[in-house]
Motif scaffolding. Structure first.
Motif, PDB file in Angstrom:
ATOM      1  N   UNK A  47       0.844  -1.191   0.000  1.00 56.43           N
ATOM      2  CA  UNK A  47       0.000   0.000   0.000  1.00 56.43           C
ATOM      3  C   UNK A  47       0.881   1.242   0.000  1.00 56.43           C
ATOM      4  N   UNK A  48       0.322   2.332  -0.458  1.00 57.45           N
ATOM      5  CA  UNK A  48       1.109   3.562  -0.484  1.00 57.45           C
ATOM      6  C   UNK A  48       0.281   4.755  -0.053  1.00 57.45           C
ATOM      7  N   UNK A  49       0.905   5.596   0.760  1.00 54.44           N
ATOM      8  CA  UNK A  49       0.345   6.894   1.095  1.00 54.44           C
ATOM      9  C   UNK A  49       1.168   7.949   0.386  1.00 54.44           C
ATOM     10  N   UNK A  64      -0.464   2.854 -14.909  1.00 49.48           N
ATOM     11  CA  UNK A  64       0.398   1.749 -15.338  1.00 49.48           C
ATOM     12  C   UNK A  64       1.631   1.634 -14.445  1.00 49.48           C
ATOM     13  N   UNK A  65       2.199   2.776 -14.073  1.00 47.84           N
ATOM     14  CA  UNK A  65       3.376   2.784 -13.189  1.00 47.84           C
ATOM     15  C   UNK A  65       3.029   2.156 -11.840  1.00 47.84           C
ATOM     16  N   UNK A  66       1.876   2.525 -11.299  1.00 45.52           N
ATOM     17  CA  UNK A  66       1.444   1.963 -10.020  1.00 45.52           C
ATOM     18  C   UNK A  66       1.322   0.446 -10.114  1.00 45.52           C
ATOM     19  N   UNK A  67       0.657  -0.020 -11.142  1.00 46.30           N
ATOM     20  CA  UNK A  67       0.433  -1.460 -11.307  1.00 46.30           C
ATOM     21  C   UNK A  67       1.742  -2.209 -11.518  1.00 46.30           C
ATOM     22  N   UNK A  68       2.588  -1.685 -12.386  1.00 45.12           N
ATOM     23  CA  UNK A  68       3.845  -2.361 -12.733  1.00 45.12           C
ATOM     24  C   UNK A  68       4.779  -2.468 -11.528  1.00 45.12           C
ATOM     25  N   UNK A  69       4.726  -1.472 -10.641  1.00 45.63           N
ATOM     26  CA  UNK A  69       5.653  -1.434  -9.508  1.00 45.63           C
ATOM     27  C   UNK A  69       5.052  -1.956  -8.202  1.00 45.63           C
ATOM     28  N   UNK A  70       3.855  -2.525  -8.289  1.00 47.03           N
ATOM     29  CA  UNK A  70       3.245  -3.115  -7.104  1.00 47.03           C
ATOM     30  C   UNK A  70       2.801  -2.102  -6.068  1.00 47.03           C
ATOM     31  N   UNK A  71       2.380  -0.929  -6.538  1.00 50.71           N
ATOM     32  CA  UNK A  71       1.895   0.121  -5.639  1.00 50.71           C
ATOM     33  C   UNK A  71       0.375   0.031  -5.545  1.00 50.71           C
ATOM     34  N   UNK A  92      -2.362   2.026  -4.337  1.00 50.48           N
ATOM     35  CA  UNK A  92      -2.622   3.385  -3.866  1.00 50.48           C
ATOM     36  C   UNK A  92      -3.929   3.411  -3.084  1.00 50.48           C
ATOM     37  N   UNK A  93      -3.829   3.544  -1.775  1.00 53.84           N
ATOM     38  CA  UNK A  93      -5.015   3.531  -0.915  1.00 53.84           C
ATOM     39  C   UNK A  93      -5.212   4.844  -0.170  1.00 53.84           C
ATOM     40  N   UNK A  94      -4.167   5.653  -0.104  1.00 51.90           N
ATOM     41  CA  UNK A  94      -4.302   6.949   0.564  1.00 51.90           C
ATOM     42  C   UNK A  94      -3.315   7.938  -0.036  1.00 51.90           C
ATOM     43  N   UNK A  95      -3.552   9.205   0.253  1.00 52.58           N
ATOM     44  CA  UNK A  95      -2.667  10.275  -0.203  1.00 52.58           C
ATOM     45  C   UNK A  95      -2.406  11.234   0.953  1.00 52.58           C
ATOM     46  N   UNK A 101     -10.827   5.113   0.347  1.00 51.62           N
ATOM     47  CA  UNK A 101      -9.490   5.687   0.404  1.00 51.62           C
ATOM     48  C   UNK A 101      -9.480   6.900   1.312  1.00 51.62           C
ATOM     49  N   UNK A 102      -8.297   7.302   1.754  1.00 51.14           N
ATOM     50  CA  UNK A 102      -8.190   8.416   2.705  1.00 51.14           C
ATOM     51  C   UNK A 102      -7.130   9.414   2.263  1.00 51.14           C
TER      52      UNK A 102
END
Length: 407
Positions: free
Chosen positions: A47-49, A72-79, A81-84, A133-134
């Motif tokens: 997961x990534x914040x 695509x970058x998120x998917x390819x790198x195993x990110x 994205x659940x929060x910011x 998401x938060x």
């Protein structure tokens, strides 16, 4: 995320530790830093914040091709994205940040626009199965620059954000929540201030605008930073209970550690200053006399050697304690000098609250944005940074495991 246990890949760190306002910089940080932390933890995804500055967010909103590339970058790198982190708007790693981090404040249209952009990006980039998401946001602004006109405008804009989030969920099926993050010397620094605002200002104003309490609390909650409330010397368990009792959801916990010190003389003040003097970030300091804690306490806008010495002199050289808003590694509990310690216990108290409140399962995110201050220039930066972030997350895993909160 109403689940009894956390998994290792749900534990993450906030990317505001990495400099970079532009989308290119964000992508580079994912590919060269986030991935290394993920791999060091032997995870296939994490997961990534992420922190997206306004410049990066606008690129994703204004240029659909870039949004597609980002996905695509998120998917390819195993990110996952659940929060910011929606607190710092601009360059969080310029030479001097200090109280500029609170600009634009919530009375300014640019803050609302930025928040809407982040909400849309998160809704479009979350994993398909992730429905909630938060996003953390600032506690309106810096208190010394605040006034009633700004307060009214900020509330008006927060209600406009609620309207937008309702419409966004209808379109995307994603519930995006904003967490107001209390911070020393801001409009909301104490738990009582945040709770009173919801009770006496936001909820009544939203009702007049046609929004129910349920609608408000579905989209606006609290991002709880353990360092910030420890600096305020708040009882963490009571604080969390007060927030929850009103129905305010704790949407994210930023796991962070503050500096504590028991000071007896000017030599110790000098040693403290040598370790933590910092021209870049603001380090609000709360000091209390040990002889008469109720009568002799004061707040410093920043860590100041001269003001600490003045406090010592005014209190006839009697010992005092200091809590300093300086994010240090969460696993750090030893220091070069014995009079310095950390507020790590506040983290443990916060996590213990989750044990007794199984319906409270916020996103957990380590936020030690000052890591670059601790890097030894003689050793490769990335090596130390990746190792440090990994060790923090390992400590968090172990602590959750001890509390039987990790599956």
């Amino acid at each position: 995320m109403k689940t009894e246990f956390y998994s290792a890949n749900q534990l993450t760190y906030c990317s505001n530790v990495h400099p970079g306002e532009s989308l290119d910089a964000v992508i580079d940080n994912i590919q060269t830093k986030f991935v290394k932390v993920k791999n060091a933890r032997q995870l296939s995804s994490m997961h990534s914040g992420l922190w997206l500055a306004n410049k990066a967010a606008k690129s994703l909103i204004d240029e659909p091709d870039k949004l597609s590339l980002f996905q695509q970058v998120l998917k390819h790198n195993g990110v996952e994205l659940t929060s910011l982190n929606g607190f710092p708007f601009g360059d969080f790693h310029q030479a001097v940040v200090k109280n500029k981090v609170y600009l634009p404040d919530w009375s300014e249209t640019s803050r609302l626009d930025y928040s809407k952009n982040l909400a849309k990006i998160l809704a479009l980039c979350m994993p398909k199965a992730q429905l909630k998401g938060a996003i953390s946001t600032l506690p309106f602004g810096y208190a010394s620059l605040w006034n009633t006109r700004k307060q009214a405008k900020a509330t008006e804009q927060l209600i406009e954000l609620i309207k937008y989030l309702i419409e966004l969920e209808e379109k995307t099926g994603k519930q995006i929540q904003f967490g107001i993050e209390m911070e020393p010397d801001c409009v909301f620094e104490k738990t009582s201030q945040l709770v009173d605002y919801f009770k006496h200002d936001l909820l009544p104003a939203a009702a007049i605008a046609g929004y129910s309490k349920h609608q408000v609390l579905r989209y606006i909650g609290c991002c709880y930073d353990t360092c910030h409330q420890a600096v305020l010397n708040e009882d963490i368990l009571i604080s969390l209970e007060q927030i929850s009792q009103l129905g305010i959801e704790i949407v994210k916990i930023q796991i962070s550690n503050a500096v504590a010190a028991d000071i007896k003389n000017t030599e110790q003040i000098e040693q403290l200053n040598q370790l933590f003097s910092d021209p870049k970030f603001l380090h609000q300091t709360k000091i209390t006399s040990k002889a008469s804690p109720q009568e002799s306490s004061t707040a410093l806008a920043d860590l100041s050697k001269s003001e600490l010495e003045q406090f010592l002199q005014q209190n006839q050289n009697q010992a005092f304690s200091a809590r300093i808003h300086y994010h240090i590694p969460i696993n750090q509990d030893s220091f070069p000098y014995g009079f310095i310690s950390s507020t790590q216990d506040a983290i443990k108290q916060c996590l213990s609250f989750l044990v007794n409140n199984p319906d409270c399962r916020p996103f957990l995110e380590v936020e030690t944005y000052t890591w670059l201050n601790f890097i030894d220039a003689s050793i490769k930066l990335d090596t130390q940074l990746i190792s440090g972030l990994t060790q923090e997350l390992t400590w968090l895993e172990n602590t959750l495991s001890e509390l039987k909160l990790l599956k």
